[in-house]
Write an enzyme that holds these catalytic residues in place. Sequence first.
Site, short mmCIF file in Angstrom:
data_model
loop_
_atom_site.label_atom_id
_atom_site.label_comp_id
_atom_site.label_asym_id
_atom_site.label_seq_id
_atom_site.Cartn_x
_atom_site.Cartn_y
_atom_site.Cartn_z
N ARG A 98 0.84 -1.20 0.00
CA ARG A 98 0.00 0.00 0.00
C ARG A 98 0.88 1.26 0.00
O ARG A 98 0.55 2.25 -0.64
CB ARG A 98 -0.94 -0.01 1.20
CG ARG A 98 -1.98 -1.13 1.13
CD ARG A 98 -2.93 -1.11 2.30
NE ARG A 98 -3.77 0.06 2.28
CZ ARG A 98 -4.86 0.19 1.54
NH1 ARG A 98 -5.22 -0.78 0.73
NH2 ARG A 98 -5.58 1.28 1.59
N ASN A 132 -6.37 5.25 -10.84
CA ASN A 132 -5.08 5.13 -10.17
C ASN A 132 -4.24 3.91 -10.58
O ASN A 132 -3.12 3.76 -10.15
CB ASN A 132 -5.24 5.16 -8.64
CG ASN A 132 -6.11 4.03 -8.12
OD1 ASN A 132 -6.20 2.97 -8.70
ND2 ASN A 132 -6.76 4.29 -6.99
N HIS A 135 -4.46 -1.69 -7.32
CA HIS A 135 -5.26 -2.02 -6.14
C HIS A 135 -4.45 -2.89 -5.22
O HIS A 135 -3.62 -3.70 -5.67
CB HIS A 135 -6.55 -2.75 -6.55
CG HIS A 135 -7.27 -3.37 -5.40
ND1 HIS A 135 -8.11 -2.67 -4.57
CD2 HIS A 135 -7.26 -4.66 -4.92
CE1 HIS A 135 -8.60 -3.47 -3.65
NE2 HIS A 135 -8.10 -4.69 -3.84
#
Length: 234
Positions: A98, A132, A135
């Site tokens: 992340r 973006n 994921h």
Amino acid sequence: MSTASSDSDLEFQSYSERTLALIKPEAVEDAEAIENHIRNNGFIILAKRQVHLTPEQAAELYKGHYGRHHFPHLIAHISRGPVIALVLAARNAIQRWRTLMGPARVEEAQAYWPESLRACYGRRSAFGEYFNGLHGSENLAEAVREIHFFFPTMVVGPILRRWQVKDYIQKHLTEALTPGLTTLAHERPAEPVLWLAEYLLANNPNEPSVAPQARDMREDERCLTPQSSVRSKE
């Protein structure tokens, strides 16, 4: 110094967390560069699969977003082209992935984390909005669910440390394998693999034993309604 580094690398690879990484349709053309970036940052790619999700499958994958205003748009976008699903392994893989991706909003990523993957591979649509490109699982429970979504048979869990593997072999395998391999070396059968398989089946010290059972109960004995010994008078 090199020995310590080698030992550290082996220890790093012997125990790790897993997470799902998804390369979305707008970034699939950059998949090779993204995968190289992933490996260069210490992740191991354990599995890879390219699929084209239906809207129903995309809705199931992103069901945590159900009810939010962007949900229909998200589903339409994810199902418009192929995606690449990756299972990544590393220490603290969920949080590290992340962090490597960067913020979900591409404008924020480009402004404050310009080296992040979302800053590099996010795309602006024809309508001016950003996608973006990537994921990642939010937490361990989601990582398990999402990995099984794309790889149903994969066992998701920490990879055992080397000492745990050695301990298991010593406790559970040595007792059966040592005499079997010794006999195999003496007899030298024509098909050694099949011979060893037969030997282990016949000499498995870990095979569970069945305890003596009480007398068998027939189905009618268990289900038969008891009859009164006193007859009613007519």
